[in-house]
Design an enzyme around this catalytic site. Structure first.
Site, PDB file in Angstrom:
ATOM      1  N   ASP A 126     -36.499  23.547 -26.897  1.00 41.54           N
ATOM      2  CA  ASP A 126     -35.315  24.451 -26.718  1.00 41.54           C
ATOM      3  C   ASP A 126     -34.712  25.404 -26.602  1.00 41.54           C
ATOM      4  O   ASP A 126     -34.012  26.674 -26.258  1.00 41.54           O
ATOM      5  CB  ASP A 126     -34.178  23.029 -27.978  1.00 41.54           C
ATOM      6  N   ASP A 161     -32.872  27.807 -24.363  1.00 40.55           N
ATOM      7  CA  ASP A 161     -31.357  28.515 -24.609  1.00 40.55           C
ATOM      8  C   ASP A 161     -31.938  30.520 -23.792  1.00 40.55           C
ATOM      9  O   ASP A 161     -31.031  30.935 -23.426  1.00 40.55           O
ATOM     10  CB  ASP A 161     -31.839  28.793 -26.289  1.00 40.55           C
ATOM     11  N   SER A 212     -11.477  -3.944 -11.608  1.00 43.42           N
ATOM     12  CA  SER A 212     -11.879  -4.269 -12.342  1.00 43.42           C
ATOM     13  C   SER A 212     -13.451  -5.481 -12.731  1.00 43.42           C
ATOM     14  O   SER A 212     -13.665  -5.986 -11.149  1.00 43.42           O
ATOM     15  CB  SER A 212     -11.575  -4.596 -13.725  1.00 43.42           C
ATOM     16  N   LEU A 213     -13.777  -6.013 -13.037  1.00 44.91           N
ATOM     17  CA  LEU A 213     -14.877  -6.589 -13.338  1.00 44.91           C
ATOM     18  C   LEU A 213     -14.534  -7.935 -13.736  1.00 44.91           C
ATOM     19  O   LEU A 213     -13.764  -8.607 -14.416  1.00 44.91           O
ATOM     20  CB  LEU A 213     -16.119  -6.550 -13.898  1.00 44.91           C
ATOM     21  N   GLU A 260     -27.798  -4.664 -14.245  1.00 44.79           N
ATOM     22  CA  GLU A 260     -27.795  -3.380 -14.897  1.00 44.79           C
ATOM     23  C   GLU A 260     -26.811  -3.435 -16.076  1.00 44.79           C
ATOM     24  O   GLU A 260     -26.025  -5.358 -16.543  1.00 44.79           O
ATOM     25  CB  GLU A 260     -26.939  -2.500 -13.956  1.00 44.79           C
ATOM     26  N   LYS A 295     -23.733  -3.024 -19.485  1.00 44.87           N
ATOM     27  CA  LYS A 295     -22.628  -3.128 -19.310  1.00 44.87           C
ATOM     28  C   LYS A 295     -21.900  -2.135 -20.113  1.00 44.87           C
ATOM     29  O   LYS A 295     -22.490  -2.695 -21.615  1.00 44.87           O
ATOM     30  CB  LYS A 295     -21.471  -3.844 -19.006  1.00 44.87           C
ATOM     31  N   ARG A 321     -10.360   6.252 -14.591  1.00 42.35           N
ATOM     32  CA  ARG A 321     -10.340   5.264 -13.969  1.00 42.35           C
ATOM     33  C   ARG A 321      -8.727   4.977 -13.586  1.00 42.35           C
ATOM     34  O   ARG A 321      -7.902   4.594 -12.813  1.00 42.35           O
ATOM     35  CB  ARG A 321     -10.716   3.703 -14.112  1.00 42.35           C
ATOM     36  N   LYS A 363     -24.446  -7.936  -9.530  1.00 38.36           N
ATOM     37  CA  LYS A 363     -23.806  -7.745  -8.506  1.00 38.36           C
ATOM     38  C   LYS A 363     -25.130  -7.990  -7.775  1.00 38.36           C
ATOM     39  O   LYS A 363     -26.099  -8.318  -7.246  1.00 38.36           O
ATOM     40  CB  LYS A 363     -24.139  -6.153  -8.060  1.00 38.36           C
TER      41      LYS A 363
HETATM   42  O1  I6G Z   1     -16.895  -1.807 -15.174  1.00 33.01           O
HETATM   43  C1  I6G Z   1     -18.040  -2.002 -14.940  1.00 33.01           C
HETATM   44  C2  I6G Z   1     -19.693  -1.830 -15.086  1.00 33.01           C
HETATM   45  C3  I6G Z   1     -20.499  -1.383 -14.847  1.00 33.01           C
HETATM   46  C4  I6G Z   1     -17.960  -2.238 -13.468  1.00 33.01           C
HETATM   47  C5  I6G Z   1     -19.490  -2.254 -13.231  1.00 33.01           C
HETATM   48  C6  I6G Z   1     -20.608  -2.089 -13.345  1.00 33.01           C
HETATM   49  O2  I6G Z   1     -21.969  -1.897 -12.460  1.00 33.01           O
HETATM   50  C7  I6G Z   1     -22.845  -1.781 -13.844  1.00 33.01           C
HETATM   51  N1  I6G Z   1     -19.385  -2.500 -11.248  1.00 33.01           N
HETATM   52  C8  I6G Z   1     -18.154  -2.341 -11.102  1.00 33.01           C
HETATM   53  C9  I6G Z   1     -18.063  -2.644  -9.315  1.00 33.01           C
HETATM   54  C10 I6G Z   1     -17.065  -2.280 -11.283  1.00 33.01           C
HETATM   55  N2  I6G Z   1     -17.192  -1.624 -12.558  1.00 33.01           N
HETATM   56  C11 I6G Z   1     -15.462  -2.340 -10.242  1.00 33.01           C
END
Ligand code: I6G
Length: 667
Positions: free
Chosen positions: A33, A37, A82-83, A113, A115, A136, A290
């Protein structure tokens, strides 16, 4: 200026960007660090001596600049969807079968992945240069937060790409990890400011700062999960490769990303993440799958709100066992006593929980929580800690019942403290920096007795306090002074009339126009207001009947607190003449709130659908009213449409055009 200064500044910028990337993106620093710096200080020195050397992408520009007055609305180049959610294995299997059938394959290839529980944002890179960042918002329109996002070191100001796309939109989540969250809350406590309930609130609060210097001081980071709009470039063929491309371009991508073939492998990933969730170091609330091939994504397309090629498989709320150390009562602003269990600290969903409300004496009796009990705790809606149940077979013989008192010592003082805290809160008079701890101290030291006294605090009295320096005291006084210019709804909410929440305060202000008219209104007149029944009307009437309260309001006015009268509702309210029917369950607001807010902008809310209905808002599990609306060809709005309508009622017609489902099925 010697040429070598320009060259040295360019080299320093490159070096610092490199080390930012190693530290903030790859989590793999190469230098100490102190050495970092030194580089930054050298660059600052050169730029100070030769301002022409300063570039907008210089790492010295990440410290935040001038405070903004507002967040400008920005239209996303493509809607941020959204999902859809899966909550059970069956939900996920149904999704997988649907996708497989539509694609005509047996085994679907997914990218899996984590969330993250943060805040979705969109970054716009113009020829590789970060030019805009936006929240968003409602998915169509967000708020511009470029200055704030520029302070986040995990976000490159320049993409690490030789030939960057002409335009590239990157989407992801801004969040705080557990260490960053704990450090921020520790600092808030030290400064006597409000702590954040969870990392998500902390991230949202940090990003929505008008002063980007404050954002710069918050340990925010970002993971990117998608490419949005792009121009002059074709993204790779699969989602997984898109993520690799983003990583190579210097952006942070979840290290837990994995390609999985078929449902069984997808479920194994879910199980693995559920097991590791507690030790990841950041909060996740599920995993996202996905469909990997972008061609397949295009074939599947999207429904009204979410793509058909992705799903979020949510984790059940995390539950943890801990011990009840004590039970006591908390005094609310209205004087109500709430039993609270004091718990041995336990981390639940990334947040250390030490208290859980037991709501009231009935709830305490129903759950039969005793001091010494082992209890199962979870965060309701993943936010507010609650006791799910007592582990009865491990109840110690020493466990003791708590007898709810009718009153507690110093109750009046505790109540006064709570009402001042409420008065100063963000949705009321919004006095920034006046944390709970300061209010407690001011009341304890007799500097103030009620909220009106805040406006008579002086620099001398504040700097005499321990831990409040001159700068903080000056800032606090400025925030108090700024709160004098307020609105009638904020004041009505802030004075803390029982059961008068924000929505009711708004409708009261709309209907009566001035405080005087509300003060003079009879219970019968108050009951005419939508959302106000006999009980609330009584609370309002009783509040203003007390001389002490009227005197309090007069003192606020004398101190210079000013709330302009609002125009009583007129026929030209944006939705005057509209009749709206709500049906089904809404997720982001209660039916009462939706009703009050629609009425506040002039709409009539009705319970039955007819040809005269202007629009039917359809929530989850809507039944016969949605069917009738389709039959009668009445426009239908989904919840996102309602939110957009409430945010911008003046744009009602275009929102209807954009969101109305318009009986696709019937036509
Ligand atoms: O809200 C989200 C979190 C993670 C997402 C997302 C995501 O991908 C790992 N992917 C999409 C396509 C959308 N919302 C719309």
């Amino acid at each position: 200026m010697p040429e070598s200064d320009a060259a040295r500044a360019a080299r320093l910028r490159q070096l610092i960007n490199h080390h930012d990337h190693r530290y903030y993106v790859l989590d793999d620093p190469e230098i100490s660090d102190a050495a970092y710096d030194d580089l930054l200080n050298e660059l600052k020195g050169l730029e100070a001596a030769h301002p022409v050397l300063m570039t907008s992408d210089s790492p010295t520009q990440r410290v935040g600049g001038k405070a903004a007055h507002e967040f400008r609305p920005v239209q996303h180049p493509r809607p941020m969807l959204s999902l859809d959610n899966a909550f059970t294995v069956d939900d996920f299997m149904n999704f997988d079968r649907r996708v497989a059938t539509r694609l005509g394959v047996e085994v679907v290839s997914y990218t899996a992945e984590t969330k993250l529980d943060g805040l979705a944002v969109s970054l716009l890179y113009d020829a590789g240069v970060l030019v805009r960042a936006a929240t968003r918002g409602d998915g169509e329109t967000g708020e511009e937060v470029t200055d704030n996002v520029r302070t986040i070191r995990a976000v490159p100001l320049l993409l690490h790409v030789k030939q960057p796309p002409a335009l590239l939109e990157v989407r992801g989540e801004i969040y705080l990890d557990e260490i960053g969250f704990a450090a921020l809350n520790r600092r808030q406590l030290e400064r006597g400011e409000k702590t954040f309930a969870n990392p998500r609130n902390a991230a949202a609060g940090s990003l929505r700062q008008l002063d980007s210097k404050i954002t710069a001081s918050r340990p925010l980071t970002m993971v990117c999960y998608a490419i949005g709009a792009c121009d002059g470039w074709d993204p790779p063929d699969s989602h997984f490769e898109c993520l690799q491309w983003l990583r190579a371009a210097g952006l942070r991508v979840s290290p837990e990303t994995s390609r999985v073939q078929g449902a069984a492998a997808a479920l194994a990933y879910y199980e693995a993440m559920a097991t590791r969730r507690a030790t990841l170091g950041y909060a996740i609330d599920g995993v996202v799958y996905k469909v990997d091939s972008r061609d397949a994504q295009a074939m599947l397309g999207q429904a009204a709100k979410a793509p058909r090629w992705a799903i979020a498989f949510k984790f059940p709320p995390e539950e943890r066992a801990t011990r009840v150390l004590d039970i006591d009562v908390q005094v609310g602003r209205t004087g109500a006593l709430t039993p609270v269990a004091r718990l041995a600290p336990v981390v639940v969903g990334g947040v250390t929980v030490t208290n859980a409300t037991l709501h009231n004496a009935d709830e305490l009796a129903r759950k039969d929580v005793r001091i010494g009990d082992l209890v199962i705790v979870r965060r309701a809606g993943d936010v507010i800690p609650e006791i799910v149940r007592v582990v009865l077979d491990q109840r110690p013989s020493t466990a003791t019942r708590y007898g709810m008192p009718d009153a507690v010592p110093d109750q009046a003082r505790a109540q006064r403290i709570q009402s001042i805290i409420h008065f100063a809160s963000r949705r009321a008079l919004d006095i920034e920096g006046l944390g709970d701890k300061w209010v407690e101290q001011f009341v304890t030291l007799d500097l103030i007795k009620d909220a009106a006294d805040l406006y008579h605090l002086t620099l001398e009295s504040l700097v005499a306090l321990e831990r409040l320096g001159e700068k903080s005291a000056t800032n606090l006084l400025a925030a108090i002074a700024a709160s004098k210019q307020t609105t009638l709804p904020r004041l009505l909410y802030g004075i803390g009339i029982k059961e008068v929440g924000e929505a009711t305060a708004h409708v009261l202000a709309e209907q009566f126009g001035s405080l005087e008219r509300i003060m003079q209104a009879s219970c019968a007149e108050l009951e005419q207001v939508p959302d106000v029944g006999p009980i609330v009307a009584n609370h309002i009437h009783a509040y203003f009947a007390l001389a002490e309260h009227r005197e309090f309001l007069a003192r606020l006015r004398i101190a210079g607190v000013h709330w302009p009268n609002t125009e009583p509702r007129k026929a030209d309210s944006p939705l005057a003449g509209w009749t709206v029917v709500l049906t089904g369950t809404l997720e982001s607001l209660t039916r009462d709130d939706a009703t009050a807010r629609l009425q506040a902008v002039g709409a009539k809310v009705s319970s039955s659908v007819s040809k005269k209905t202007s629009v039917v808002v359809v929530g989850i599990d809507a039944g016969s009213k949605a069917v009738k609306a389709r039959e009668l060809k009445v426009p239908i709005l989904d919840e996102a449409g309602l939110v957009a309508l409430l945010a911008k009622p003046l744009a009602a017609t275009s929102i209807l055009d954009r969101h109305a489902l318009r009986q696709a099925a019937a036509e």
